[in-house]
Design an enzyme around this catalytic site. Sequence first.
Site, PDB file in Angstrom:
ATOM      1  N   THR A   1      38.702  -9.818  11.832  1.00 63.44           N
ATOM      2  CA  THR A   1      38.960 -10.634  13.035  1.00 63.44           C
ATOM      3  C   THR A   1      38.834  -9.855  14.341  1.00 63.44           C
ATOM      4  O   THR A   1      39.091 -10.402  15.414  1.00 63.44           O
ATOM      5  CB  THR A   1      40.343 -11.309  12.985  1.00 63.44           C
ATOM      6  N   GLY A   2      38.452  -8.567  14.255  1.00 64.57           N
ATOM      7  CA  GLY A   2      38.221  -7.780  15.471  1.00 64.57           C
ATOM      8  C   GLY A   2      36.743  -7.760  15.785  1.00 64.57           C
ATOM      9  O   GLY A   2      36.144  -8.797  16.099  1.00 64.57           O
TER      10      GLY A   2
ATOM     11  N   TYR B   1      34.263  -7.764  13.913  1.00 68.78           N
ATOM     12  CA  TYR B   1      33.447  -8.616  13.044  1.00 68.78           C
ATOM     13  C   TYR B   1      33.538 -10.106  13.396  1.00 68.78           C
ATOM     14  O   TYR B   1      32.841 -10.931  12.799  1.00 68.78           O
ATOM     15  CB  TYR B   1      33.794  -8.379  11.566  1.00 68.78           C
TER      16      TYR B   1
ATOM     17  N   ILE C   1      49.414  -0.348  11.808  1.00 70.23           N
ATOM     18  CA  ILE C   1      49.408  -0.154  10.353  1.00 70.23           C
ATOM     19  C   ILE C   1      49.463   1.327   9.961  1.00 70.23           C
ATOM     20  O   ILE C   1      49.896   1.660   8.859  1.00 70.23           O
ATOM     21  CB  ILE C   1      48.197  -0.882   9.714  1.00 70.23           C
TER      22      ILE C   1
ATOM     23  N   ASP D   1      39.969   0.994  11.698  1.00 66.06           N
ATOM     24  CA  ASP D   1      39.318   2.074  10.952  1.00 66.06           C
ATOM     25  C   ASP D   1      39.458   3.405  11.695  1.00 66.06           C
ATOM     26  O   ASP D   1      39.887   4.419  11.108  1.00 66.06           O
ATOM     27  CB  ASP D   1      37.840   1.697  10.748  1.00 66.06           C
TER      28      ASP D   1
HETATM   29  P1  ADP Z   1      36.776  -5.713  11.732  1.00 62.40           P
HETATM   30  O1  ADP Z   1      35.532  -4.903  12.016  1.00 62.40           O
HETATM   31  O2  ADP Z   1      36.989  -5.961  10.243  1.00 62.40           O
HETATM   32  O3  ADP Z   1      36.834  -6.961  12.548  1.00 62.40           O
HETATM   33  P2  ADP Z   1      38.639  -4.326  13.528  1.00 62.40           P
HETATM   34  O4  ADP Z   1      39.280  -2.999  13.308  1.00 62.40           O
HETATM   35  O5  ADP Z   1      37.693  -4.450  14.668  1.00 62.40           O
HETATM   36  O6  ADP Z   1      37.972  -4.731  12.110  1.00 62.40           O
HETATM   37  O7  ADP Z   1      39.762  -5.422  13.713  1.00 62.40           O
HETATM   38  C1  ADP Z   1      40.559  -5.914  12.687  1.00 62.40           C
HETATM   39  C2  ADP Z   1      41.957  -6.191  13.199  1.00 62.40           C
HETATM   40  O8  ADP Z   1      42.687  -4.967  13.223  1.00 62.40           O
HETATM   41  C3  ADP Z   1      42.021  -6.757  14.610  1.00 62.40           C
HETATM   42  O9  ADP Z   1      42.906  -7.865  14.594  1.00 62.40           O
HETATM   43  C4  ADP Z   1      42.635  -5.620  15.417  1.00 62.40           C
HETATM   44  O10 ADP Z   1      43.436  -6.105  16.482  1.00 62.40           O
HETATM   45  C5  ADP Z   1      43.471  -4.938  14.377  1.00 62.40           C
HETATM   46  N1  ADP Z   1      43.887  -3.539  14.623  1.00 62.40           N
HETATM   47  C6  ADP Z   1      43.311  -2.598  15.397  1.00 62.40           C
HETATM   48  N2  ADP Z   1      44.008  -1.442  15.329  1.00 62.40           N
HETATM   49  C7  ADP Z   1      45.057  -1.663  14.479  1.00 62.40           C
HETATM   50  C8  ADP Z   1      46.155  -0.891  13.982  1.00 62.40           C
HETATM   51  N3  ADP Z   1      46.340   0.380  14.351  1.00 62.40           N
HETATM   52  N4  ADP Z   1      47.037  -1.486  13.121  1.00 62.40           N
HETATM   53  C9  ADP Z   1      46.871  -2.761  12.731  1.00 62.40           C
HETATM   54  N5  ADP Z   1      45.859  -3.540  13.158  1.00 62.40           N
HETATM   55  C10 ADP Z   1      44.971  -3.000  14.019  1.00 62.40           C
END
Ligand code: ADP
Length: 185
Positions: free
Chosen positions: A127-128, A130, A20, A43
């Site tokens: 979905t990561g 959390y 992203i 993040d």
């Molecule tokens: P949360 O704490 O809301 O679960 P995470 O960052 O741990 O957030 O995960 C949310 C989603 O973002 C997961 O599906 C993860 O694979 C995805 N993710 C991690 N890095 C990126 C990125 N650079 N671009 C898009 N999605 C990402």
Amino acid sequence: MDKVEIKIDGATLSLVRGDITDESTDAIVNAANSRLAGGGGVDGAIHRAGGPEIMKECRAIGGCPTGSAVITSGGRLKARHVIHAVGPVYRDGGHGEAELLAGAYKRSLELATENGLKSIAFPSISTGAYGYPVEDASRIALGTVMDFLKKHSGIKLVRFVLFSEKDFNAYRTALEELTSTAASR
Ligand code: ADP
């Protein structure tokens, strides 16, 4: 195929695989925590790519309740804005998780509309780390976006940028289910 696209009342809803932080939509959405304190996952990637200005603005805002979102500039990102959405930590599904997840998406879309933005990219919130099951989270995410696009006309493009193949496949299946139920009504 790593891209799916549908039209909803003149707007485009698309699913792609990717990172992203590379998106050049008007805003990208961050899956933030309620202290806006930075973390791992998407993040960490957004703050690394966007530089310290984004964290400076987050500190000035101070925090954001779960189920809501706040907006900052995009720092050095191609996207001009980052919308920091706070999804719920998944416990067992009986603690208001679905409403809170929908709220995080809805408030992000409202902020984009209020700021006159035309395009927005979402990650798969919650979905990561959390732990929200992606099969459920994808239905809520897509359902909330489709509902919003039917009711509001400002946003012309909503793109889900899915990091893993598993997430992408879950979102594609959910979209197929949601569009087939809508068509048979
Ligand atoms: P949360 O704490 O809301 O679960 P995470 O960052 O741990 O957030 O995960 C949310 C989603 O973002 C997961 O599906 C993860 O694979 C995805 N993710 C991690 N890095 C990126 C990125 N650079 N671009 C898009 N999605 C990402």
